[in-house]
Design a protein around this motif. Structure first.
Motif, mmCIF file in Angstrom:
data_model
loop_
_atom_site.group_PDB
_atom_site.id
_atom_site.type_symbol
_atom_site.label_atom_id
_atom_site.label_comp_id
_atom_site.label_asym_id
_atom_site.label_seq_id
_atom_site.Cartn_x
_atom_site.Cartn_y
_atom_site.Cartn_z
ATOM 1 N N MET A 37 -26.150 -29.355 -17.716
ATOM 2 C CA MET A 37 -26.700 -28.348 -18.693
ATOM 3 C C MET A 37 -26.941 -26.846 -17.929
ATOM 4 O O MET A 37 -26.803 -26.839 -16.702
ATOM 5 C CB MET A 37 -28.116 -28.617 -19.161
ATOM 6 N N TYR A 38 -26.495 -25.884 -18.763
ATOM 7 C CA TYR A 38 -26.734 -24.441 -18.177
ATOM 8 C C TYR A 38 -27.327 -23.771 -19.368
ATOM 9 O O TYR A 38 -26.782 -23.605 -20.307
ATOM 10 C CB TYR A 38 -25.448 -24.056 -17.775
ATOM 11 N N GLN A 39 -28.590 -23.124 -19.236
ATOM 12 C CA GLN A 39 -29.167 -22.370 -19.984
ATOM 13 C C GLN A 39 -29.460 -23.028 -21.341
ATOM 14 O O GLN A 39 -28.948 -22.362 -22.450
ATOM 15 C CB GLN A 39 -28.651 -20.948 -20.102
ATOM 16 N N ASP A 40 -29.837 -24.037 -21.481
ATOM 17 C CA ASP A 40 -30.018 -24.941 -22.671
ATOM 18 C C ASP A 40 -28.705 -25.337 -23.395
ATOM 19 O O ASP A 40 -28.568 -25.621 -24.633
ATOM 20 C CB ASP A 40 -30.898 -24.375 -23.622
ATOM 21 N N LYS A 41 -27.580 -25.314 -22.743
ATOM 22 C CA LYS A 41 -26.365 -25.633 -23.304
ATOM 23 C C LYS A 41 -25.670 -26.681 -22.544
ATOM 24 O O LYS A 41 -25.574 -26.636 -21.226
ATOM 25 C CB LYS A 41 -25.467 -24.357 -23.283
ATOM 26 N N ARG A 42 -25.236 -27.654 -23.334
ATOM 27 C CA ARG A 42 -24.733 -28.800 -22.641
ATOM 28 C C ARG A 42 -23.107 -28.550 -22.191
ATOM 29 O O ARG A 42 -22.409 -28.072 -23.096
ATOM 30 C CB ARG A 42 -24.766 -30.261 -23.333
ATOM 31 N N LEU A 43 -22.833 -28.460 -21.117
ATOM 32 C CA LEU A 43 -21.412 -28.240 -20.497
ATOM 33 C C LEU A 43 -20.634 -29.439 -20.344
ATOM 34 O O LEU A 43 -19.308 -29.442 -20.514
ATOM 35 C CB LEU A 43 -21.529 -27.648 -19.062
ATOM 36 N N ASP A 44 -21.124 -30.495 -20.023
ATOM 37 C CA ASP A 44 -20.343 -31.919 -19.874
ATOM 38 C C ASP A 44 -21.383 -32.969 -20.012
ATOM 39 O O ASP A 44 -22.532 -32.826 -19.669
ATOM 40 C CB ASP A 44 -19.832 -31.877 -18.402
ATOM 41 N N SER A 45 -20.867 -34.071 -20.588
ATOM 42 C CA SER A 45 -21.677 -35.401 -20.420
ATOM 43 C C SER A 45 -20.909 -36.776 -19.679
ATOM 44 O O SER A 45 -19.525 -36.629 -20.205
ATOM 45 C CB SER A 45 -22.247 -35.759 -21.982
ATOM 46 N N VAL A 46 -21.439 -37.418 -18.980
ATOM 47 C CA VAL A 46 -20.729 -38.564 -18.210
ATOM 48 C C VAL A 46 -21.578 -39.795 -18.388
ATOM 49 O O VAL A 46 -22.829 -39.588 -18.098
ATOM 50 C CB VAL A 46 -20.344 -38.029 -16.831
#
Length: 72
Positions: free
Chosen positions: A7-16
């Motif tokens: 996460m970066y600033q409440d935004k999901r960038l990746d999920s694993v």
């Protein structure tokens, strides 16, 4: 199965996904399970280990350290 979310600033960038007994490696170097293209991240920064019903975040002697919820 659990999921590690970057996460970066409440935004999901990746999920694993991570299963029990698995390990995930986090770093700037291509080929890591979670690659973070930022100079504040070491090439081999940290790893997450699933042990029993817990998840351990282990800093791999990164230069800037590893934080969870703002705590080293």
């Amino acid at each position: 199965m659990a999921v590690i979310s970057l996460m970066y600033q409440d935004k999901r960038l990746d999920s694993v996904p991570i299963g029990m007994g698995d390990s995930l490696f986090i770093g700037r170097q291509p080929g890591q399970d979670i690659v973070i293209d930022n100079l504040a991240v070491s090439f081999h920064h940290a790893k997450v280990e699933a042990v029993g019903d817990e998840f351990l975040l282990i800093d791999l002697k990164s230069e800037n350290g590893t934080f969870v919820n703002g705590r080293r």
